[in-house]
Write a protein that holds these residues in place. Sequence first.
Motif, PDB file in Angstrom:
ATOM      1  N   ALA A  13       0.839  -1.202   0.000  1.00  0.00           N
ATOM      2  CA  ALA A  13       0.000   0.000   0.000  1.00  0.00           C
ATOM      3  C   ALA A  13       0.874   1.253   0.000  1.00  0.00           C
ATOM      4  N   LEU A  14       1.742   1.378   1.001  1.00  0.00           N
ATOM      5  CA  LEU A  14       2.521   2.607   1.155  1.00  0.00           C
ATOM      6  C   LEU A  14       3.883   2.280   1.764  1.00  0.00           C
ATOM      7  N   THR A  15       4.945   2.499   1.011  1.00  0.00           N
ATOM      8  CA  THR A  15       6.287   2.165   1.475  1.00  0.00           C
ATOM      9  C   THR A  15       6.878   3.275   2.341  1.00  0.00           C
ATOM     10  N   SER A  16       7.979   2.959   2.992  1.00  0.00           N
ATOM     11  CA  SER A  16       8.710   3.937   3.804  1.00  0.00           C
ATOM     12  C   SER A  16       9.609   4.828   2.957  1.00  0.00           C
ATOM     13  N   ASN A  17       9.825   4.458   1.738  1.00  0.00           N
ATOM     14  CA  ASN A  17      10.770   5.163   0.875  1.00  0.00           C
ATOM     15  C   ASN A  17      10.261   6.551   0.474  1.00  0.00           C
ATOM     16  N   PRO A  18      11.161   7.510   0.360  1.00  0.00           N
ATOM     17  CA  PRO A  18      10.753   8.841  -0.107  1.00  0.00           C
ATOM     18  C   PRO A  18      10.086   8.793  -1.486  1.00  0.00           C
ATOM     19  N   SER A  19      10.438   7.801  -2.295  1.00  0.00           N
ATOM     20  CA  SER A  19       9.857   7.688  -3.635  1.00  0.00           C
ATOM     21  C   SER A  19       8.404   7.226  -3.613  1.00  0.00           C
ATOM     22  N   ALA A  20       7.839   6.995  -2.443  1.00  0.00           N
ATOM     23  CA  ALA A  20       6.414   6.651  -2.350  1.00  0.00           C
ATOM     24  C   ALA A  20       5.563   7.733  -3.005  1.00  0.00           C
TER      25      ALA A  20
END
Length: 129
Positions: A13-20
Amino acid sequence: FFAYKDKFCFVLALTSNPSAKDFEMLPITSHKPLYQVVAESCAEWNKEYQTIGLVVGATQKELLSLRKAVPDLLFLVPGVGKQGGSYESVVENGKNLDDIVLVNISRALLYVSSEKDYTSKIRNALLNF
């Protein structure tokens, strides 16, 4: 995959990465971000399958609002430790209606040591979370 009643599936659903922000936070239908549409769809599908959870990054401020939107789904939460997510915040804001959240801290354990003291270092790292 959902049809396998003896398996549990986690949907990103939603990653921790800034590229989310590049995909997961893009507004799509009804001006909702993609991650929210994914979560709502999974919640609907889970009524039938009962084998669906979500991957939600620990570093995202949307963790709590996503939890409120889909209170029954199990969250698998990466990003605690080395990536900057707070274990306490994830436990407080990520638990489902059954008081369960799966917290992934693999990076903090994988690279704790490359010496013979590896197991004792892992134990200490776990005790300090």
